[in-house]
Design a protein around this motif. Structure first.
Motif, PDB file in Angstrom:
ATOM      1  N   HIS A 263      62.044 199.420 -14.133  1.00 37.57           N
ATOM      2  CA  HIS A 263      62.437 200.809 -13.919  1.00 37.57           C
ATOM      3  C   HIS A 263      61.657 201.424 -12.761  1.00 37.57           C
ATOM      4  O   HIS A 263      62.230 202.104 -11.903  1.00 37.57           O
ATOM      5  CB  HIS A 263      62.220 201.603 -15.208  1.00 37.57           C
ATOM      6  N   ALA A 264      60.354 201.188 -12.725  1.00 39.52           N
ATOM      7  CA  ALA A 264      59.513 201.720 -11.654  1.00 39.52           C
ATOM      8  C   ALA A 264      59.923 201.152 -10.299  1.00 39.52           C
ATOM      9  O   ALA A 264      59.974 201.884  -9.300  1.00 39.52           O
ATOM     10  CB  ALA A 264      58.044 201.413 -11.930  1.00 39.52           C
ATOM     11  N   ASP A 265      60.240 199.867 -10.255  1.00 32.55           N
ATOM     12  CA  ASP A 265      60.674 199.232  -9.004  1.00 32.55           C
ATOM     13  C   ASP A 265      61.987 199.845  -8.520  1.00 32.55           C
ATOM     14  O   ASP A 265      62.130 200.181  -7.339  1.00 32.55           O
ATOM     15  CB  ASP A 265      60.822 197.725  -9.207  1.00 32.55           C
ATOM     16  N   LEU A 266      62.934 200.016  -9.424  1.00 35.18           N
ATOM     17  CA  LEU A 266      64.211 200.622  -9.053  1.00 35.18           C
ATOM     18  C   LEU A 266      64.035 202.088  -8.665  1.00 35.18           C
ATOM     19  O   LEU A 266      64.704 202.572  -7.740  1.00 35.18           O
ATOM     20  CB  LEU A 266      65.228 200.464 -10.176  1.00 35.18           C
ATOM     21  N   ASP A 267      63.140 202.794  -9.344  1.00 33.81           N
ATOM     22  CA  ASP A 267      62.841 204.183  -8.971  1.00 33.81           C
ATOM     23  C   ASP A 267      62.323 204.268  -7.534  1.00 33.81           C
ATOM     24  O   ASP A 267      62.696 205.171  -6.785  1.00 33.81           O
ATOM     25  CB  ASP A 267      61.802 204.792  -9.914  1.00 33.81           C
ATOM     26  N   GLU A 268      61.435 203.332  -7.156  1.00 32.74           N
ATOM     27  CA  GLU A 268      60.909 203.310  -5.788  1.00 32.74           C
ATOM     28  C   GLU A 268      62.026 203.093  -4.775  1.00 32.74           C
ATOM     29  O   GLU A 268      62.071 203.757  -3.739  1.00 32.74           O
ATOM     30  CB  GLU A 268      59.861 202.211  -5.637  1.00 32.74           C
ATOM     31  N   LYS A 269      62.925 202.176  -5.067  1.00 33.17           N
ATOM     32  CA  LYS A 269      64.042 201.909  -4.160  1.00 33.17           C
ATOM     33  C   LYS A 269      64.968 203.115  -4.063  1.00 33.17           C
ATOM     34  O   LYS A 269      65.416 203.487  -2.972  1.00 33.17           O
ATOM     35  CB  LYS A 269      64.814 200.671  -4.609  1.00 33.17           C
ATOM     36  N   LEU A 270      65.253 203.755  -5.192  1.00 34.47           N
ATOM     37  CA  LEU A 270      66.101 204.939  -5.193  1.00 34.47           C
ATOM     38  C   LEU A 270      65.434 206.091  -4.454  1.00 34.47           C
ATOM     39  O   LEU A 270      66.089 206.831  -3.711  1.00 34.47           O
ATOM     40  CB  LEU A 270      66.451 205.347  -6.627  1.00 34.47           C
ATOM     41  N   GLN A 271      64.129 206.243  -4.619  1.00 34.33           N
ATOM     42  CA  GLN A 271      63.406 207.306  -3.911  1.00 34.33           C
ATOM     43  C   GLN A 271      63.446 207.072  -2.402  1.00 34.33           C
ATOM     44  O   GLN A 271      63.641 208.009  -1.634  1.00 34.33           O
ATOM     45  CB  GLN A 271      61.956 207.393  -4.399  1.00 34.33           C
ATOM     46  N   ARG A 272      63.264 205.837  -1.986  1.00 38.00           N
ATOM     47  CA  ARG A 272      63.348 205.503  -0.554  1.00 38.00           C
ATOM     48  C   ARG A 272      64.727 205.847  -0.017  1.00 38.00           C
ATOM     49  O   ARG A 272      64.870 206.388   1.072  1.00 38.00           O
ATOM     50  CB  ARG A 272      63.026 204.014  -0.357  1.00 38.00           C
ATOM     51  N   TYR A 273      65.768 205.537  -0.800  1.00 36.66           N
ATOM     52  CA  TYR A 273      67.143 205.841  -0.416  1.00 36.66           C
ATOM     53  C   TYR A 273      67.358 207.346  -0.294  1.00 36.66           C
ATOM     54  O   TYR A 273      67.859 207.838   0.721  1.00 36.66           O
ATOM     55  CB  TYR A 273      68.097 205.233  -1.446  1.00 36.66           C
TER      56      TYR A 273
END
Length: 101
Positions: free
Chosen positions: A77-87
């Protein structure tokens, strides 16, 4: 088309120009021609790691190890959150509305 064959299928590849909204990195935000919104280009090795993490999560749930499953799920979840935040940061920086709420 650039005429160079795809090494796996033998089919010709197509060269296109895209808009790069972030640095290249492992999860570059790129808009391809004809698309309204950018996407996230995830490198193959990173995609494989995400898939492995999900498979591990499924195995832990099946085995009833919910504590470890929660831990793996929180990391994913944290990894996907980081990717979504970058997006979303890239969209915001370029004045592009988000394609989701």
């Amino acid at each position: 088309m650039c005429g160079r064959p795809n090494f796996e299928t033998g089919a010709p590849t197509e060269r296109v120009e895209g808009e790069l909204f972030t640095d290249g990195g492992n999860d570059a935000v790129v808009r391809l021609p004809g698309r309204n919104f950018p996407g996230v280009l995830i490198q193959g090795d990173t995609l494989s790691i995400l898939r492995t993490d999900v498979a591990e999560l499924i195995e832990l749930c099946a085995a009833g190890d919910l504590e470890e499953a929660r831990h793996v799920a929180s990391l994913l979840h944290a990894d996907l959150d980081e990717k979504l935040q970058r997006y979303t940061d890239a969209l915001d920086a370029h004045g592009i509305r988000r394609p989701f709420f």
